[in-house]
Design a protein around this motif. Structure first.
Motif, short mmCIF file in Angstrom:
data_model
loop_
_atom_site.label_atom_id
_atom_site.label_comp_id
_atom_site.label_asym_id
_atom_site.label_seq_id
_atom_site.Cartn_x
_atom_site.Cartn_y
_atom_site.Cartn_z
N ARG A 309 0.83 -1.21 0.00
CA ARG A 309 0.00 0.00 0.00
C ARG A 309 0.87 1.27 0.00
O ARG A 309 0.60 2.21 -0.74
CB ARG A 309 -0.91 -0.02 1.22
N GLU A 313 0.94 4.04 -3.07
CA GLU A 313 0.67 5.45 -2.78
C GLU A 313 1.87 6.33 -3.12
O GLU A 313 1.73 7.47 -3.56
CB GLU A 313 0.30 5.59 -1.30
N THR A 314 3.05 5.75 -2.97
CA THR A 314 4.26 6.52 -3.32
C THR A 314 4.31 6.73 -4.82
O THR A 314 4.64 7.83 -5.31
CB THR A 314 5.51 5.77 -2.84
N GLU A 316 1.79 6.84 -6.85
CA GLU A 316 0.76 7.82 -7.17
C GLU A 316 1.27 9.25 -6.91
O GLU A 316 1.01 10.17 -7.68
CB GLU A 316 -0.48 7.55 -6.34
N ASN A 317 1.99 9.40 -5.83
CA ASN A 317 2.53 10.72 -5.50
C ASN A 317 3.55 11.17 -6.54
O ASN A 317 3.58 12.33 -6.95
CB ASN A 317 3.16 10.67 -4.11
N SER A 379 -6.67 11.62 -8.13
CA SER A 379 -5.26 11.26 -8.22
C SER A 379 -4.42 12.23 -7.39
O SER A 379 -3.52 11.82 -6.67
CB SER A 379 -4.80 11.29 -9.69
N SER A 382 -5.15 11.65 -3.69
CA SER A 382 -4.51 10.41 -3.25
C SER A 382 -3.00 10.58 -3.22
O SER A 382 -2.33 10.02 -2.37
CB SER A 382 -4.90 9.25 -4.18
N GLY A 383 -2.50 11.37 -4.19
CA GLY A 383 -1.05 11.59 -4.21
C GLY A 383 -0.60 12.31 -2.98
O GLY A 383 0.44 12.00 -2.40
N ARG A 385 -2.05 12.38 -0.05
CA ARG A 385 -2.15 11.49 1.10
C ARG A 385 -1.07 10.43 1.05
O ARG A 385 -0.52 10.06 2.07
CB ARG A 385 -3.54 10.84 1.12
N THR A 386 -0.79 9.93 -0.16
CA THR A 386 0.25 8.91 -0.30
C THR A 386 1.60 9.45 0.12
O THR A 386 2.41 8.79 0.74
CB THR A 386 0.30 8.41 -1.75
N SER A 387 1.86 10.72 -0.28
CA SER A 387 3.15 11.33 0.09
C SER A 387 3.29 11.38 1.60
O SER A 387 4.34 11.05 2.15
CB SER A 387 3.25 12.73 -0.50
N ARG A 389 1.74 9.53 3.79
CA ARG A 389 1.89 8.18 4.35
C ARG A 389 3.25 7.60 4.03
O ARG A 389 3.86 6.91 4.84
CB ARG A 389 0.79 7.27 3.80
#
Length: 395
Positions: A309, A313-314, A316-317, A379, A382-383, A385-387, A389
């Protein structure tokens, strides 16, 4: 009987220049007349009609000597009076030795015994001392000094030294040359003139104190010094350059006073910004730590799922921050290039009319473009949030 008495036919017998007996003797003898007068005064000569004389050893009689003595004493007494002016004091000498000091007014002294010399003690006298002098930096400068003094002790002024005025002039010249010799030429010509005057006055008073001149120096005035005429133009240029230097220094100081408050304000602003940035970084770091602490139990519970996960997410970022994407096709050596920048430009161009329409109808732009940009928005969200996380997990 009168000379021209009436009834006297023969007037020759009445001639005043003739005796009563009628014998013509001419004018009287002048020497005889003087002797008769002196005899009547008791100073010699014929006395009375008998023409007798009372002489003592062939000289003047004793009475004549008394009269002469009285007259001489009177003249001596009258000649003893003298006057001392208001601004003066009199120094009395008796047989050439100092006797006393008299104030202004009318006084009497025994003539030929006492003598009086008057001295002006009220008026301020002055003289100038000048000459070419060598300065400390081996330059020659012409200096003029005006000295003002007055007499405070007439006795010392007259008899302590041979010539008090000359002694004061020599002491002044010595003091001035000493001070100028220990001062640079620039100071003598410009900024150090007051110091030269003060030092010369102090040194002059110390020099004349042991000699007891009876003189008090009231003040000295240092006249504008000047270089020799042969180099006067060069010195004028040097003085002008020094004046320009002082002017530039004052202008620089004024500029510094103007700029310094602005610089201090900028310093305070930078310090405040740095303080705010520090607090921001600290708070952000504390938030990252809090997120990591929340993520850590999930990672311990399911490490593989959490790791995948975080990886997704990374990516996506990363892809959300670039316009170029290279896709590796599985089982093939070819890579597919996706021009996301062109796609995004077309998307923004298609969204612009909808935004303009929404602006004209006072509707919110987010609602009008939400359907067409839902994928990109997801996108981007999510990017972000992914960054966060990913950073939590990587930290």
């Amino acid at each position: 009987m009168a000379w021209n008495q009436p009834g006297n036919g023969n007037n020759n017998d009445r001639d005043p220049w003739k005796n009563q007996g009628g014998r013509d003797q001419g004018p009287p003898d002048l020497d005889e007349a003087i002797k008769n007068l002196l005899g009547k005064l008791g100073l010699g000569g014929n006395k009375g009609k008998g023409g007798g004389s009372n002489k003592t050893g062939g000289g003047f009689p004793a009475r004549g000597f008394g009269v002469i003595a009285i007259i001489a004493v009177a003249i001596w007494f009258i000649a003893g009076f003298y006057t001392v002016k208001e601004a003066e004091r009199g120094v009395v000498l008796r047989f050439g030795q100092y006797h006393n000091l008299v104030e202004s007014g009318l006084h009497w002294r025994p003539l030929f015994v006492d003598s009086v010399q008057t001295v002006d003690v009220s008026n301020v006298q002055q003289f100038q001392s000048e000459g070419f002098m060598l300065t400390q930096d081996e330059n020659v400068v012409h200096v003029e000094l005006d000295v003002q003094y007055r007499i405070v002790n007439p006795r010392d002024y007259l008899y302590a030294v041979e010539n008090a005025d000359n002694s004061l002039a020599q002491a002044t010249d010595s003091a001035l040359r000493y001070v100028v010799g220990h001062t640079t030429m620039d100071e003598v010509l410009t900024v150090g003139r007051e110091a030269v005057r003060q030092n010369t006055l102090e040194l002059l008073e110390n020099i004349i104190a042991p000699y007891q001149l009876g003189i008090q120096v009231v003040d000295i005035n240092l006249l504008p010094a000047r270089p020799p005429e042969a180099v006067k133009d060069a010195f004028d240029d040097a003085i002008a350059a020094q004046e320009d230097e002082q002017r530039f220094i004052r202008e620089a100081e004024a500029y510094a006073r103007e700029i310094e408050p602005l610089a201090r304000g900028q310093v305070r602003r930078v310090l405040q910004e740095a303080q705010a940035y520090r607090e921001q970084v600290v708070l952000k770091a504390q938030g990252e730590v809090a997120r990591f602490n929340e993520l850590l139990p999930q990672y311990k519970a399911a490490p593989q799922v959490t790791r995948e996960r975080l990886y997704i997410e990374t990516l996506e970022n990363i892809y959300s921050n670039t316009a170029k994407v290279m896709v590796d096709v599985e089982g093939s050596n070819n890579m597919m290039y996706l021009p996301l920048d062109k796609i995004l430009e077309k998307q923004r161009a298609s969204e612009q009319p909808a935004r303009n329409e929404a602006s004209s109808t006072n509707s919110r732009p987010t609602e009008s473009v939400q359907p067409s940009s839902s994928t990109t928005t997801r996108s981007n969200n999510s990017g972000i949030r992914t960054s966060d996380r990913f950073n939590d997990g990587r930290g």
